[in-house]
Design a protein around this motif. Structure first.
Motif, PDB file in Angstrom:
ATOM      1  N   VAL A  26     -15.035  44.176  31.943  1.00  0.00           N
ATOM      2  CA  VAL A  26     -16.455  44.163  32.303  1.00  0.00           C
ATOM      3  C   VAL A  26     -17.002  45.554  32.062  1.00  0.00           C
ATOM      4  O   VAL A  26     -16.480  46.536  32.592  1.00  0.00           O
ATOM      5  CB  VAL A  26     -16.657  43.756  33.778  1.00  0.00           C
ATOM      6  CG1 VAL A  26     -18.128  43.834  34.160  1.00  0.00           C
ATOM      7  CG2 VAL A  26     -16.101  42.370  34.038  1.00  0.00           C
ATOM      8  N   LYS A  27     -18.030  45.636  31.216  1.00  0.00           N
ATOM      9  CA  LYS A  27     -18.640  46.935  30.923  1.00  0.00           C
ATOM     10  C   LYS A  27     -19.839  47.211  31.826  1.00  0.00           C
ATOM     11  O   LYS A  27     -20.069  48.343  32.229  1.00  0.00           O
ATOM     12  CB  LYS A  27     -19.067  46.993  29.456  1.00  0.00           C
ATOM     13  CG  LYS A  27     -17.878  46.906  28.527  1.00  0.00           C
ATOM     14  CD  LYS A  27     -18.134  46.989  27.048  1.00  0.00           C
ATOM     15  CE  LYS A  27     -19.488  46.894  26.513  1.00  0.00           C
ATOM     16  NZ  LYS A  27     -19.573  46.917  25.039  1.00  0.00           N
ATOM     17  N   LYS A  28     -20.593  46.148  32.133  1.00  0.00           N
ATOM     18  CA  LYS A  28     -21.786  46.317  32.957  1.00  0.00           C
ATOM     19  C   LYS A  28     -22.013  45.038  33.753  1.00  0.00           C
ATOM     20  O   LYS A  28     -21.753  43.944  33.270  1.00  0.00           O
ATOM     21  CB  LYS A  28     -22.992  46.617  32.062  1.00  0.00           C
ATOM     22  CG  LYS A  28     -24.177  47.178  32.789  1.00  0.00           C
ATOM     23  CD  LYS A  28     -25.183  47.753  31.805  1.00  0.00           C
ATOM     24  CE  LYS A  28     -26.283  48.476  32.527  1.00  0.00           C
ATOM     25  NZ  LYS A  28     -27.251  49.077  31.620  1.00  0.00           N
ATOM     26  N   LEU A  29     -22.509  45.223  34.955  1.00  0.00           N
ATOM     27  CA  LEU A  29     -22.707  44.115  35.879  1.00  0.00           C
ATOM     28  C   LEU A  29     -24.051  44.302  36.563  1.00  0.00           C
ATOM     29  O   LEU A  29     -24.348  45.396  37.050  1.00  0.00           O
ATOM     30  CB  LEU A  29     -21.570  44.134  36.902  1.00  0.00           C
ATOM     31  CG  LEU A  29     -21.673  43.328  38.164  1.00  0.00           C
ATOM     32  CD1 LEU A  29     -21.569  41.842  37.830  1.00  0.00           C
ATOM     33  CD2 LEU A  29     -20.549  43.718  39.106  1.00  0.00           C
ATOM     34  N   TRP A  30     -24.864  43.256  36.573  1.00  0.00           N
ATOM     35  CA  TRP A  30     -26.148  43.285  37.257  1.00  0.00           C
ATOM     36  C   TRP A  30     -26.056  42.384  38.477  1.00  0.00           C
ATOM     37  O   TRP A  30     -25.727  41.204  38.356  1.00  0.00           O
ATOM     38  CB  TRP A  30     -27.270  42.799  36.355  1.00  0.00           C
ATOM     39  CG  TRP A  30     -27.642  43.737  35.266  1.00  0.00           C
ATOM     40  CD1 TRP A  30     -28.645  44.654  35.288  1.00  0.00           C
ATOM     41  CD2 TRP A  30     -27.039  43.841  33.963  1.00  0.00           C
ATOM     42  NE1 TRP A  30     -28.694  45.332  34.089  1.00  0.00           N
ATOM     43  CE2 TRP A  30     -27.722  44.848  33.254  1.00  0.00           C
ATOM     44  CE3 TRP A  30     -25.986  43.184  33.333  1.00  0.00           C
ATOM     45  CZ2 TRP A  30     -27.390  45.210  31.966  1.00  0.00           C
ATOM     46  CZ3 TRP A  30     -25.654  43.549  32.041  1.00  0.00           C
ATOM     47  CH2 TRP A  30     -26.354  44.547  31.367  1.00  0.00           C
ATOM     48  N   VAL A 107     -24.572  37.582  41.233  1.00  0.00           N
ATOM     49  CA  VAL A 107     -24.363  38.192  39.929  1.00  0.00           C
ATOM     50  C   VAL A 107     -25.401  37.588  38.988  1.00  0.00           C
ATOM     51  O   VAL A 107     -25.443  36.377  38.811  1.00  0.00           O
ATOM     52  CB  VAL A 107     -22.934  37.922  39.418  1.00  0.00           C
ATOM     53  CG1 VAL A 107     -22.764  38.457  38.005  1.00  0.00           C
ATOM     54  CG2 VAL A 107     -21.900  38.522  40.352  1.00  0.00           C
ATOM     55  N   LYS A 108     -26.225  38.429  38.422  1.00  0.00           N
ATOM     56  CA  LYS A 108     -27.259  37.950  37.514  1.00  0.00           C
ATOM     57  C   LYS A 108     -26.768  37.933  36.071  1.00  0.00           C
ATOM     58  O   LYS A 108     -27.026  37.000  35.332  1.00  0.00           O
ATOM     59  CB  LYS A 108     -28.499  38.820  37.631  1.00  0.00           C
ATOM     60  CG  LYS A 108     -29.626  38.402  36.703  1.00  0.00           C
ATOM     61  CD  LYS A 108     -30.882  39.143  36.979  1.00  0.00           C
ATOM     62  CE  LYS A 108     -31.973  38.855  36.001  1.00  0.00           C
ATOM     63  NZ  LYS A 108     -32.529  37.547  36.069  1.00  0.00           N
ATOM     64  N   GLU A 109     -26.041  38.989  35.688  1.00  0.00           N
ATOM     65  CA  GLU A 109     -25.645  39.119  34.273  1.00  0.00           C
ATOM     66  C   GLU A 109     -24.413  40.002  34.167  1.00  0.00           C
ATOM     67  O   GLU A 109     -24.172  40.864  34.993  1.00  0.00           O
ATOM     68  CB  GLU A 109     -26.818  39.745  33.507  1.00  0.00           C
ATOM     69  CG  GLU A 109     -26.680  39.748  32.027  1.00  0.00           C
ATOM     70  CD  GLU A 109     -27.949  40.263  31.348  1.00  0.00           C
ATOM     71  OE1 GLU A 109     -27.826  40.711  30.193  1.00  0.00           O
ATOM     72  OE2 GLU A 109     -29.033  40.255  31.948  1.00  0.00           O
ATOM     73  N   LEU A 110     -23.641  39.759  33.101  1.00  0.00           N
ATOM     74  CA  LEU A 110     -22.462  40.567  32.799  1.00  0.00           C
ATOM     75  C   LEU A 110     -22.500  41.002  31.341  1.00  0.00           C
ATOM     76  O   LEU A 110     -22.953  40.247  30.482  1.00  0.00           O
ATOM     77  CB  LEU A 110     -21.179  39.758  32.978  1.00  0.00           C
ATOM     78  CG  LEU A 110     -20.789  39.284  34.359  1.00  0.00           C
ATOM     79  CD1 LEU A 110     -19.561  38.387  34.254  1.00  0.00           C
ATOM     80  CD2 LEU A 110     -20.516  40.454  35.254  1.00  0.00           C
ATOM     81  N   GLU A 111     -21.993  42.188  31.099  1.00  0.00           N
ATOM     82  CA  GLU A 111     -21.720  42.632  29.736  1.00  0.00           C
ATOM     83  C   GLU A 111     -20.206  42.841  29.676  1.00  0.00           C
ATOM     84  O   GLU A 111     -19.654  43.634  30.429  1.00  0.00           O
ATOM     85  CB  GLU A 111     -22.444  43.931  29.426  1.00  0.00           C
ATOM     86  CG  GLU A 111     -22.285  44.407  28.012  1.00  0.00           C
ATOM     87  CD  GLU A 111     -23.060  45.675  27.751  1.00  0.00           C
ATOM     88  OE1 GLU A 111     -22.530  46.534  27.015  1.00  0.00           O
ATOM     89  OE2 GLU A 111     -24.189  45.824  28.277  1.00  0.00           O
ATOM     90  N   VAL A 112     -19.551  42.077  28.804  1.00  0.00           N
ATOM     91  CA  VAL A 112     -18.085  42.062  28.800  1.00  0.00           C
ATOM     92  C   VAL A 112     -17.524  42.261  27.389  1.00  0.00           C
ATOM     93  O   VAL A 112     -18.236  42.151  26.394  1.00  0.00           O
ATOM     94  CB  VAL A 112     -17.548  40.721  29.359  1.00  0.00           C
ATOM     95  CG1 VAL A 112     -17.979  40.537  30.790  1.00  0.00           C
ATOM     96  CG2 VAL A 112     -17.979  39.535  28.507  1.00  0.00           C
ATOM     97  N   ASP A 113     -16.235  42.548  27.345  1.00  0.00           N
ATOM     98  CA  ASP A 113     -15.473  42.592  26.090  1.00  0.00           C
ATOM     99  C   ASP A 113     -14.455  41.474  26.102  1.00  0.00           C
ATOM    100  O   ASP A 113     -13.892  41.134  27.084  1.00  0.00           O
ATOM    101  CB  ASP A 113     -14.717  43.917  25.949  1.00  0.00           C
ATOM    102  CG  ASP A 113     -15.603  45.031  25.422  1.00  0.00           C
ATOM    103  OD1 ASP A 113     -16.642  44.759  24.820  1.00  0.00           O
ATOM    104  OD2 ASP A 113     -15.220  46.200  25.638  1.00  0.00           O
TER     105      ASP A 113
END
Length: 113
Positions: A26-30, A107-113
């Motif tokens: 997980v790179k970013k979590l909203w 959790v609204k949104e995730l930026e993942v690899d």
């Protein structure tokens, strides 16, 4: 300080979703947090950084989106803004308010690899 258990729950949710959706980091979590959720956002930020060490969310950026508190006033039949539970209606002074928004923690949104 229940923010620690909330942060741990978020990590657990991320790990479950990583298995289900096949991502490894997980790179970013909203997170959406309302004023009626009784969460200190600074404490949550600190706790998330602590519990995310050595997990798939290590070094992830946590963005907290603060949502407004809204309620429906039964007295004046209008939607009003509130900052905490048991506030009076700012328009008519009634305490007959039904919360519409502001108690969320999701959790609204995730930026993942």
């Amino acid at each position: 300080m229940h923010e620690m258990s909330i942060a741990e729950g978020v990590i657990q949710l991320l790990e479950e979703q990583a298995l289900a959706q096949q991502f490894s980091r997980v790179k970013k979590l909203w997170l959406e947090v309302g004023p009626l959720a009784s969460v200190d956002t600074a404490s949550l930020q600190f706790c998330f950084e602590a519990v995310s060490r050595h997990t798939l969310a290590e070094a992830a950026v946590l963005e907290i989106i603060e949502t407004p508190g809204l309620a429906w006033c039964l007295g004046c039949e209008t939607q009003v803004g509130i900052r905490q539970r048991f506030d009076a209606c700012p328009d008519c002074g009634s305490y007959q308010l039904q919360v519409i928004q502001g108690d969320e923690l999701r959790v609204k949104e995730l930026e993942v690899d």
